[in-house]
Design an enzyme around this catalytic site. Sequence first.
Site, PDB file in Angstrom:
ATOM      1  N   ASP A   1       0.823  -1.190   0.000  1.00 49.21           N
ATOM      2  CA  ASP A   1       0.000   0.000   0.000  1.00 49.21           C
ATOM      3  C   ASP A   1       0.866   1.251   0.000  1.00 49.21           C
ATOM      4  O   ASP A   1       1.653   1.482   0.915  1.00 49.21           O
ATOM      5  CB  ASP A   1      -0.888  -0.041   1.242  1.00 49.21           C
ATOM      6  CG  ASP A   1      -1.894   1.091   1.239  1.00 49.21           C
ATOM      7  OD1 ASP A   1      -2.515   1.284   0.186  1.00 49.21           O
ATOM      8  OD2 ASP A   1      -2.018   1.776   2.257  1.00 49.21           O
TER       9      ASP A   1
ATOM     10  N   THR B   1      -3.382   5.320  -3.910  1.00 46.05           N
ATOM     11  CA  THR B   1      -2.357   6.045  -3.158  1.00 46.05           C
ATOM     12  C   THR B   1      -0.996   5.962  -3.832  1.00 46.05           C
ATOM     13  O   THR B   1      -0.212   6.907  -3.760  1.00 46.05           O
ATOM     14  CB  THR B   1      -2.239   5.487  -1.735  1.00 46.05           C
ATOM     15  OG1 THR B   1      -2.068   4.083  -1.814  1.00 46.05           O
ATOM     16  CG2 THR B   1      -3.461   5.798  -0.938  1.00 46.05           C
ATOM     17  N   THR B   2      -0.734   4.851  -4.503  1.00 45.77           N
ATOM     18  CA  THR B   2       0.523   4.749  -5.233  1.00 45.77           C
ATOM     19  C   THR B   2       0.424   5.578  -6.504  1.00 45.77           C
ATOM     20  O   THR B   2       1.328   6.335  -6.847  1.00 45.77           O
ATOM     21  CB  THR B   2       0.831   3.286  -5.610  1.00 45.77           C
ATOM     22  OG1 THR B   2       0.456   2.448  -4.531  1.00 45.77           O
ATOM     23  CG2 THR B   2       2.275   3.089  -5.938  1.00 45.77           C
TER      24      THR B   2
ATOM     25  N   ASP C   1      -8.947  -0.725   2.249  1.00 43.79           N
ATOM     26  CA  ASP C   1      -8.925  -0.047   0.946  1.00 43.79           C
ATOM     27  C   ASP C   1     -10.184  -0.373   0.160  1.00 43.79           C
ATOM     28  O   ASP C   1     -10.857   0.514  -0.363  1.00 43.79           O
ATOM     29  CB  ASP C   1      -7.731  -0.529   0.106  1.00 43.79           C
ATOM     30  CG  ASP C   1      -6.480   0.268   0.410  1.00 43.79           C
ATOM     31  OD1 ASP C   1      -6.466   0.935   1.464  1.00 43.79           O
ATOM     32  OD2 ASP C   1      -5.530   0.221  -0.387  1.00 43.79           O
TER      33      ASP C   1
END
Length: 536
Positions: free
Chosen positions: A69, A102-103, A397
Amino acid sequence: MDIVGNVLPQVLKDEATEDKGEMARLQSFVGAIAVADLVKTTLGPKGMDKILKPTGPGQEMTHITVTNDGATILKSMYVENPAAKILIEISKTQDEEVGDGTTTVAVLAGELLREGEKLIQKRIHPQHVIAGWRIARDVALKRLRDISSENDINSQEFHDDLVKIARTTLSSKLITSDRDYFADLCVKAVLRLKGSSNLDYIQIIKLPGGTIRDSYLDDGFILKKQITIGCKRRIENAKILVANTAMDYDKIKIYGTKVKVNSMDKVAEIEAAEKEKMKHKVDKILKYQPTVFVNRQLIYNYPEQLLADSGITVIEHADFEGMERVAAATGAEILSTFDAPERSAQVLGHCDLIEEIMIGEEKMIKFSGCKKNEACTIVLRGASTHILDEVDRSIHDALCVLITTVKNKRVVWGGGNSEMQMAAACEEEAKKVQGKQAFAIEAFARALRQIPTIICDNGGYDSAELIQNFKVELQKGNQSCGLNMTDGTIGNMSELGVKECLRVKEQALMAASEAAELIMRVDDIVKCAPRKRERA
Ligand code: ADP
Ligand code: MG
């Protein structure tokens, strides 16, 4: 700057340093790109995981985290570079706002800056770059919204979409091989919420032992506590009083009073007085007529006995989160004073059945048929705490994305489809714009295209060839094409069922371009200790 004689006028204090112009910008670029490159390899379904290991005394092996994550990786990094900090911030915000991407957001911002750096080297002023990026961002956003689709919230299609979205989110995680199982589980949990976005109603309990496949969804709410000895273990039609109150006599504890006595009788007197106070409190509680009493704090022997004697089941020392959830799920109010028994009907929570259950080796308390029927619990099982923690993060998530999707309802194709479409829109726009800004718009398109490129690279496929084929496929009008990451080809996303939530993509695009713009604007970095407060 005027030079007085041979001396530069000194503005900053001795220890302070200043980087100007090119140097400042270079520093920012380097920092931001380094951060983006760090998380780059975790992007996509074939992304790698990272081990985070804190150093320093007292940090044993148990503290290590294995994760894929982006936000988790970035959050745990302590960086000095200001631009790097900005990237970490946007990744965190993405996590809080929508839970996924998020990446993507960090990588996209990094790629934008990499392109920005090249433009600056070509002597294009940062203001032109920013102006171009703004145009590009708007065009990309418009295309993104245009290609998204919406289904009726009660239709089977929408339900299928939710499962597909959950699967896509989970496919880049540790549990990718069990993603169907978990996607189904997450969708069921979110649909129970009936449109509410309160994740508190979905409790996640992690219990080491068993295998990942032993995880399950339990309707009702489970509290990781035990019922106090001597109380009933099964209560039907429970009326629950949730409290956060001290059951011992507070004053002595709070003021740390020392009491001097000259005989044992006096001690007995004090004890009796204390007992009297406890009894008084218990009597007040009894006026509310609950059948179950849940307290955040310890309940000592004497009050416990009094409560148990009155047939009340006592649960003490519930953790704060657990207690808040019990309150939310059963519709109770958390009390700390007990002076209004007439409000009993409003403040007590209700549920059909409270019972003690066993999960694995542990005893827990289950509240079923809660007043707010949305509550449910996901019980996660797995071989080690590291695995459980990562599964927890992944499930979280997925739940966040699903909740966002239920609210927003619009979905897009995954597998790099939306990024490629946005890039195409930017390139079309660049042909229409006059002046240097066109370069910036083209650069924006290249940065967007990097996302699918990196996803390919991470899978070990030939990205140059695949991305070209992808472009051609889109050009032909195949709207739902995308990366097939099992075969390393361009496949059909509707056949593969790779879908994503529009909000996640929107948020990633906006946040990344804003951050890149912010960093691009920097032309001066001043480092100094904060000004000391001066005496008046
Ligand atoms: P993030 O932290 O940004 O969500 P992920 O590692 O989850 O990063 O990767 C998300 C990207 O991977 C998205 O662009 C998504 O479209 C792509 N993706 C996820 N699953 C698949 C799949 N099965 N096939 C192709 N692409 C996928
Ligand atoms: Mg993801």
